[in-house]
Design a protein around this motif. Structure first.
Motif, PDB file in Angstrom:
ATOM      1  N   ASP A 195       0.843  -1.199   0.000  1.00  0.00           N
ATOM      2  CA  ASP A 195       0.000   0.000   0.000  1.00  0.00           C
ATOM      3  C   ASP A 195       0.876   1.247   0.000  1.00  0.00           C
ATOM      4  O   ASP A 195       0.536   2.254  -0.628  1.00  0.00           O
ATOM      5  CB  ASP A 195      -0.915   0.007   1.234  1.00  0.00           C
ATOM      6  CG  ASP A 195      -2.123  -0.898   1.043  1.00  0.00           C
ATOM      7  OD1 ASP A 195      -2.794  -1.206   2.049  1.00  0.00           O
ATOM      8  OD2 ASP A 195      -2.390  -1.300  -0.107  1.00  0.00           O
ATOM      9  N   ASP A 196       2.014   1.163   0.682  1.00  0.00           N
ATOM     10  CA  ASP A 196       2.946   2.299   0.692  1.00  0.00           C
ATOM     11  C   ASP A 196       3.418   2.638  -0.712  1.00  0.00           C
ATOM     12  O   ASP A 196       3.563   3.812  -1.066  1.00  0.00           O
ATOM     13  CB  ASP A 196       4.174   1.978   1.564  1.00  0.00           C
ATOM     14  CG  ASP A 196       3.841   2.043   3.037  1.00  0.00           C
ATOM     15  OD1 ASP A 196       4.668   1.563   3.843  1.00  0.00           O
ATOM     16  OD2 ASP A 196       2.760   2.571   3.379  1.00  0.00           O
ATOM     17  N   SER A 197       3.695   1.600  -1.499  1.00  0.00           N
ATOM     18  CA  SER A 197       4.134   1.851  -2.880  1.00  0.00           C
ATOM     19  C   SER A 197       3.048   2.577  -3.652  1.00  0.00           C
ATOM     20  O   SER A 197       3.329   3.524  -4.394  1.00  0.00           O
ATOM     21  CB  SER A 197       4.428   0.569  -3.645  1.00  0.00           C
ATOM     22  OG  SER A 197       5.014  -0.400  -2.865  1.00  0.00           O
ATOM     23  N   THR A 199      -7.272  -2.619  -0.472  1.00  0.00           N
ATOM     24  CA  THR A 199      -8.102  -1.600  -1.121  1.00  0.00           C
ATOM     25  C   THR A 199      -7.710  -0.201  -0.627  1.00  0.00           C
ATOM     26  O   THR A 199      -8.052   0.797  -1.266  1.00  0.00           O
ATOM     27  CB  THR A 199      -9.592  -1.859  -0.870  1.00  0.00           C
ATOM     28  OG1 THR A 199      -9.781  -2.235   0.492  1.00  0.00           O
ATOM     29  CG2 THR A 199     -10.084  -2.995  -1.758  1.00  0.00           C
ATOM     30  N   ASP A 200      -6.985  -0.119   0.491  1.00  0.00           N
ATOM     31  CA  ASP A 200      -6.505   1.194   0.947  1.00  0.00           C
ATOM     32  C   ASP A 200      -5.535   1.796  -0.064  1.00  0.00           C
ATOM     33  O   ASP A 200      -5.562   2.999  -0.334  1.00  0.00           O
ATOM     34  CB  ASP A 200      -5.799   1.078   2.308  1.00  0.00           C
ATOM     35  CG  ASP A 200      -6.762   0.638   3.400  1.00  0.00           C
ATOM     36  OD1 ASP A 200      -6.285   0.244   4.478  1.00  0.00           O
ATOM     37  OD2 ASP A 200      -7.987   0.681   3.155  1.00  0.00           O
ATOM     38  N   GLY A 201      -4.673   0.937  -0.612  1.00  0.00           N
ATOM     39  CA  GLY A 201      -3.747   1.412  -1.636  1.00  0.00           C
ATOM     40  C   GLY A 201      -4.504   1.911  -2.862  1.00  0.00           C
ATOM     41  O   GLY A 201      -4.147   2.915  -3.470  1.00  0.00           O
ATOM     42  N   LEU A 202      -5.565   1.182  -3.219  1.00  0.00           N
ATOM     43  CA  LEU A 202      -6.373   1.590  -4.366  1.00  0.00           C
ATOM     44  C   LEU A 202      -7.052   2.929  -4.097  1.00  0.00           C
ATOM     45  O   LEU A 202      -7.219   3.754  -4.999  1.00  0.00           O
ATOM     46  CB  LEU A 202      -7.421   0.515  -4.672  1.00  0.00           C
ATOM     47  CG  LEU A 202      -6.862  -0.838  -5.095  1.00  0.00           C
ATOM     48  CD1 LEU A 202      -7.991  -1.831  -5.322  1.00  0.00           C
ATOM     49  CD2 LEU A 202      -6.007  -0.711  -6.341  1.00  0.00           C
ATOM     50  N   ALA A 203      -7.440   3.135  -2.845  1.00  0.00           N
ATOM     51  CA  ALA A 203      -8.075   4.405  -2.483  1.00  0.00           C
ATOM     52  C   ALA A 203      -7.117   5.563  -2.744  1.00  0.00           C
ATOM     53  O   ALA A 203      -7.524   6.611  -3.256  1.00  0.00           O
ATOM     54  CB  ALA A 203      -8.497   4.371  -1.017  1.00  0.00           C
ATOM     55  N   ALA A 204      -5.844   5.360  -2.409  1.00  0.00           N
ATOM     56  CA  ALA A 204      -4.848   6.413  -2.641  1.00  0.00           C
ATOM     57  C   ALA A 204      -4.729   6.713  -4.136  1.00  0.00           C
ATOM     58  O   ALA A 204      -4.687   7.876  -4.557  1.00  0.00           O
ATOM     59  CB  ALA A 204      -3.496   5.997  -2.072  1.00  0.00           C
ATOM     60  N   ILE A 205      -4.706   5.672  -4.937  1.00  0.00           N
ATOM     61  CA  ILE A 205      -4.612   5.863  -6.391  1.00  0.00           C
ATOM     62  C   ILE A 205      -5.838   6.634  -6.887  1.00  0.00           C
ATOM     63  O   ILE A 205      -5.712   7.614  -7.644  1.00  0.00           O
ATOM     64  CB  ILE A 205      -4.523   4.505  -7.111  1.00  0.00           C
ATOM     65  CG1 ILE A 205      -3.255   3.757  -6.732  1.00  0.00           C
ATOM     66  CG2 ILE A 205      -4.616   4.680  -8.629  1.00  0.00           C
ATOM     67  CD1 ILE A 205      -1.988   4.323  -7.323  1.00  0.00           C
ATOM     68  N   ALA A 206      -7.003   6.200  -6.448  1.00  0.00           N
ATOM     69  CA  ALA A 206      -8.242   6.847  -6.908  1.00  0.00           C
ATOM     70  C   ALA A 206      -8.269   8.318  -6.500  1.00  0.00           C
ATOM     71  O   ALA A 206      -8.657   9.186  -7.287  1.00  0.00           O
ATOM     72  CB  ALA A 206      -9.447   6.103  -6.346  1.00  0.00           C
ATOM     73  N   ALA A 207      -7.842   8.576  -5.280  1.00  0.00           N
ATOM     74  CA  ALA A 207      -7.948   9.939  -4.769  1.00  0.00           C
ATOM     75  C   ALA A 207      -6.932  10.893  -5.382  1.00  0.00           C
ATOM     76  O   ALA A 207      -7.257  12.046  -5.662  1.00  0.00           O
ATOM     77  CB  ALA A 207      -7.778   9.925  -3.248  1.00  0.00           C
ATOM     78  N   ASP A 254      -9.230  -7.210   0.776  1.00  0.00           N
ATOM     79  CA  ASP A 254     -10.327  -6.271   0.578  1.00  0.00           C
ATOM     80  C   ASP A 254     -10.818  -5.752   1.918  1.00  0.00           C
ATOM     81  O   ASP A 254     -11.383  -6.491   2.704  1.00  0.00           O
ATOM     82  CB  ASP A 254     -11.454  -6.973  -0.177  1.00  0.00           C
ATOM     83  CG  ASP A 254     -12.381  -5.985  -0.846  1.00  0.00           C
ATOM     84  OD1 ASP A 254     -12.673  -4.936  -0.241  1.00  0.00           O
ATOM     85  OD2 ASP A 254     -12.817  -6.261  -1.973  1.00  0.00           O
ATOM     86  N   HIS A 255     -10.586  -4.463   2.149  1.00  0.00           N
ATOM     87  CA  HIS A 255     -11.051  -3.853   3.399  1.00  0.00           C
ATOM     88  C   HIS A 255     -12.451  -3.286   3.243  1.00  0.00           C
ATOM     89  O   HIS A 255     -12.879  -2.451   4.013  1.00  0.00           O
ATOM     90  CB  HIS A 255     -10.075  -2.737   3.830  1.00  0.00           C
ATOM     91  CG  HIS A 255      -8.766  -3.277   4.271  1.00  0.00           C
ATOM     92  ND1 HIS A 255      -7.664  -2.491   4.500  1.00  0.00           N
ATOM     93  CD2 HIS A 255      -8.365  -4.539   4.520  1.00  0.00           C
ATOM     94  CE1 HIS A 255      -6.653  -3.260   4.886  1.00  0.00           C
ATOM     95  NE2 HIS A 255      -7.050  -4.501   4.901  1.00  0.00           N
ATOM     96  N   ARG A 256     -13.121  -3.787   2.201  1.00  0.00           N
ATOM     97  CA  ARG A 256     -14.484  -3.371   1.950  1.00  0.00           C
ATOM     98  C   ARG A 256     -14.605  -1.869   1.980  1.00  0.00           C
ATOM     99  O   ARG A 256     -15.492  -1.306   2.564  1.00  0.00           O
ATOM    100  CB  ARG A 256     -15.441  -3.980   2.989  1.00  0.00           C
ATOM    101  CG  ARG A 256     -16.033  -5.219   2.400  1.00  0.00           C
ATOM    102  CD  ARG A 256     -16.754  -6.089   3.376  1.00  0.00           C
ATOM    103  NE  ARG A 256     -16.743  -7.438   2.857  1.00  0.00           N
ATOM    104  CZ  ARG A 256     -15.746  -8.264   3.032  1.00  0.00           C
ATOM    105  NH1 ARG A 256     -14.683  -7.866   3.679  1.00  0.00           N
ATOM    106  NH2 ARG A 256     -15.780  -9.484   2.542  1.00  0.00           N
ATOM    107  N   GLY A 257     -13.635  -1.216   1.334  1.00  0.00           N
ATOM    108  CA  GLY A 257     -13.567   0.217   1.505  1.00  0.00           C
ATOM    109  C   GLY A 257     -14.465   0.930   0.585  1.00  0.00           C
ATOM    110  O   GLY A 257     -15.278   0.417  -0.139  1.00  0.00           O
ATOM    111  N   HIS A 258     -14.181   2.089   0.750  1.00  0.00           N
ATOM    112  CA  HIS A 258     -14.838   3.145   0.046  1.00  0.00           C
ATOM    113  C   HIS A 258     -13.911   3.563  -1.068  1.00  0.00           C
ATOM    114  O   HIS A 258     -13.984   4.664  -1.545  1.00  0.00           O
ATOM    115  CB  HIS A 258     -14.986   4.297   1.033  1.00  0.00           C
ATOM    116  CG  HIS A 258     -13.679   4.582   1.675  1.00  0.00           C
ATOM    117  ND1 HIS A 258     -13.126   3.772   2.635  1.00  0.00           N
ATOM    118  CD2 HIS A 258     -12.776   5.549   1.427  1.00  0.00           C
ATOM    119  CE1 HIS A 258     -11.929   4.253   2.968  1.00  0.00           C
ATOM    120  NE2 HIS A 258     -11.696   5.324   2.263  1.00  0.00           N
TER     121      HIS A 258
END
Lengths: 588, 193
Positions: free
Chosen positions: A131-133, A157-165, A182-186
């Motif tokens: 996720d750091d990467s 999915t936290d890493g994906l959130a960073a990409i999306a944001a 999957d952290h069932r994130g947003h």
């Protein structure tokens, strides 16, 4: 490529005159050369071509992330915008490489960030992505446009959130077969309301739920969306709404529909699908009730690519009904529950078929539902076939010989008999002659995987005939060192050789040590090579990393040269011994 | 960038072959290579099926039978394997159910597949054949009368129960292993005493 070669050879002779061409002209010419191989060829013509090509190359492909350091790549290619990296050896796909082996992308991203590379595209395969990467990636490159992750792991999915944001220009987020926590994130909600540039979104491998409203709104504000692959969590009625918003989709991956829809939802879906006249590629169907399939019949006539290999719920009859509508299919990935009869339907319907993959639907029990008959049917019905991956119950030499005659254009031929040492099902002979026919007939063969009862003879054929072979996968085959020696001697273009559970030892390993510098890598596991043999090799070839993995942590292993090595992976490298190897990996 | 390849025309590389081990152990080395093939066979039933394909040298020290499920076989990605695991192959639906059978006084244990049998009579007959003994007649009151032996099984709670008391289906779902008790121990279980 032919015209490029004559172009190069003409200028090779005219080299002295080349000095009068301004660099910009050459650069402009080089712009038309896009493939890595061709550009590599260009850079070797002469020093000035090397200089010009290197300074203008934007797209770089690194087949082994440990073959070179990121700093060196950045230094050589200052115009770098797009990079593809591969990490773990191919056999990692099958759990043969211990989990913590390596292949971390972080150092690369960190180096790019530090050197202010204008990175726009990143494509990774078999790498560990934290996720750091992803977080660092998302914050470091203002023009970042495309992230493609294939068979990677280590992120959530936290890493994906960073990409999306943070990646405001993001056009492509393509996640293929990754292990994602999957952290069932947003994470989907992290795309800004002003983010309207999405062209491709593939999150089929995510296992968790997503906010359906958020998805619908994201699609609604992405007019350029052409590729959308959904995960299990997206139901029928959301799909229907999405399709109404995106009638220009070219590539669609549907989620999962376990329940039969009521007729109103079904009718709406049919209407929505009928509007999608541009869809050329269809995939998904992770859990589908067969009655839903006819809803897709209207787009079948346009399909060039169909992937039903994750759909065990679709059996025989429904499958063939669907396929009968797909006359333009070029690529088909399916499960073996299609059966030999189903493959006959494919053969008579899909005359443009180029690539076929038939996967086992029940790998644990070990019974495949297709045999040599299906393969023969395909080969006789589909003359354009050039790539095949075929998991089957059994094979015969006669069938392979027929296939070789019908399809001389194979570039990739991968056959996997579920019982890996099974002989010819009719004659009980080894399958040497069958595979020999394949390599003899298919002069352009670049990739080959073999299974079945095989002696050294098949490798003699491969060494003699497979002149273009670049990648060879061997499992449970051969009798002696000769087998491997035939291959190393004969296949001049060999780049990747991977061998498991075969009786090849030091004699073969050390026969031609220089060869390994002309190859990307060699993998040998559960073979006969010993520690002493590997040490000898490592000593002779300082520009190879010879890695040994022994999972039974015996400290006296280090002192016993006669000990057989569990797993050996060697690769050429300009980066020296890697510093991130775990304890159980020992670089000699 | 093609290096010059040393091409051995006759491929007789014995002279250059690395020899490991002490001089005079050549014979072992050769046999090790030829029986390595046997070593690598993953599935027991394929061991000897290649009729006459090539002569197999009889290695003096045959390696132990390889395990039935080979790591990394078939070669499909874990991701794909995990996805296909969804179809519920529960233990109840699986086609075999092997349990260990021990007999007091026998040197080693055996294994039988309970799913092969339709009921107690078949099972008991099979046990009698396997261990060459006779089980007495079953009655609820007296257990197995007329024999030194009593067939017992270990249930899910870890208790040793007499075979035959519960319906066959219930027995199948709770039996973890079988033991044929002999002598006084058997009589303790078998009789109402």
């Amino acid at each position: 490529m032919v015209s490029l070669c004559s172009f190069i050879s003409y200028y090779w002779e005219e080299e002295k005159r080349m000095n009068y061409f301004p660099d910009e002209v050459l650069e402009h010419v080089f712009d038309f050369v896009t493939s890595s191989r061709d550009r590599n060829a260009l850079s070797q013509v002469c020093k000035s071509w090397y200089r010009i090509e290197s300074s203008s190359r934007q797209k770089v492909f690194i087949g082994n992330c440990y073959a070179i350091s990121p700093e060196r790549v950045i230094e050589r290619f200052p115009a770098l915008k797009s990079i593809a990296l591969k990490g773990k050896p191919h056999f990692a796909d099958f759990n043969l490489v211990p989990h913590e082996w390596g292949g971390f992308v972080y150092p690369w991203i960190e180096a790019f960030a530090r050197n202010r590379v204008g990175l726009e595209e990143l494509r990774l395969k078999r790498m560990v992505v934290s996720d750091d990467s992803l977080e660092l990636l998302s914050r470091s490159f203002a023009n970042f446009k495309s992230l493609v992750l294939v068979s990677c792991e280590g992120f959530t999915t936290d890493g994906l959130a960073a990409i999306a944001a943070n990646c405001r220009c993001l056009r492509e987020l393509d996640l293929q077969e990754n292990e994602v926590e999957d952290h069932r994130g947003h994470w989907l909600s992290c795309f800004h309301d002003s983010h309207t540039s999405l062209v491709s979104l593939n999150f089929a491998c995510l296992k968790g739920d997503i906010n359906l409203g958020v998805l619908e709104r994201l699609v609604a504000r992405s007019p350029n969306l052409r590729s959308l692959r959904l995960n299990r969590a997206v139901p029928f009625d959301t799909l229907q709404k999405i399709l109404m918003q995106s009638p220009n989709l070219v590539d669609l991956g549907v989620g999962s529909y376990v329940h039969d829809p009521d007729s109103e939802t079904y009718d709406k879906l049919v209407t929505a699908i009928e509007k999608c006249k541009s869809v050329r590629s269809l995939s998904g169907f992770l859990d589908v009730a067969p009655h839903c399939l006819p809803a897709f019949h209207s787009i079948c006539p346009n399909l060039t690519s169909l992937n039903l290999s994750y759909a065990p719920g679709i059996q025989g009859g429904e499958l063939t009904k669907l396929i009968r509508h797909c006359r333009k299919l070029q690529r088909l990935w399916i499960l073996d529950c299609i059966g030999d009869k189903g493959l006959e339907v494919v053969a008579s319907t899909c005359k443009d078929l180029q690539e076929l993959r038939v996967f086992p639907s029940d790998p644990y029990i070990g019974h495949a539902a297709v045999t040599e008959e299906g393969l023969v049917a395909i080969s006789s019905g589909c003359p354009k076939l050039h790539s095949i991956l075929y998991f089957c119950q059994q094979m015969t030499n006669a069938a392979l010989i027929t296939v070789a005659k019908n399809c001389p254009n194979f570039i990739r031929f991968r056959l996997c008999i579920l019982d890996p040492t099974k002989p010819d099902a009719v004659t009980q002979q080894p399958l040497d002659e069958g595979f020999g026919a394949i390599v003899h007939s298919c002069r352009g063969l670049r990739r080959l995987s073999l299974t079945g009862l095989l002696t050294d003879q098949v490798f003699l054929y491969i060494g003699m005939y497979a002149e273009q072979l670049e990648m060879l996968s061997i499992a449970f085959a051969g009798d002696s060192d000769k087998g491997m020696q035939y291959v190393l001697n004969g296949c001049k273009r060999l780049r990747k050789l991977e061998i498991r559970d075969s009786p090849f030892g030091n004699g073969a390993l050390l026969m031609d040590v220089g060869k390994y510098e002309a190859m990307r890598s060699l993998w040998m596991s559960s073979c006969e090579v010993t520690l002493g043999g590997c040490k000898t090799l490592a000593k002779k070839m300082p520009r190879l990393n010879v890695e040994i993995m022994n999972e039974n942590e015996q400290t006296d292993f280090i002192f016993d040269d006669a000990q057989k090595v569990d797993k050996m992976y060697l690769y050429r490298t300009l980066a020296g011994q890697r510093k991130d190897a775990p304890d159980f990996v020992w670089t000699l | 960038m093609e290096g010059v390849v040393a091409y051995e025309n006759d491929l007789n590389l014995k002279a250059t072959e690395l020899r490991l081990g002490l001089p005079g152990t050549e014979r072992n080395q050769e046999q090790a290579v030829s029986c390595a093939r046997n070593n690598k066979r993953p599935l027991p039933e394929t061991g000897d099926q290649n009729g006459g394909a090539k002569a197999k040298s009889d290695a003096p020290n045959t390696p132990p039978a390889p395990k039935a499920h080979t790591v990394g076989w078939p070669p499909i990605r874990s991701y794909r394997k995990n996805s296909l695991q969804q179809p519920k192959q529960t233990a109840a639906e699986s086609s075999v159910m092997y349990v260990k059978v021990s007999m007091d006084g026998a040197p080693y244990l055996r294994k039988i597949d309970l799913k092969v049998y339709q009921g107690y009579p078949e099972l008991l007959k099979a046990l009698e054949n396997m261990f060459k003994f006779t089980i007495g007649e079953y009655s609820e009151r007296e257990g197995y009368k007329g024999s030194e032996y009593a067939p017992t099984y270990e249930d899910k709670d870890g208790d040793w129960m007499l075979v035959g008391d519960v319906p066959w289906e219930m027995f199948m779902s709770s039996c973890k292993r079988l033991r044929i008790m002999k002598g006084s121990e058997a009589r303790g279980l078998g009789c109402g005493v």
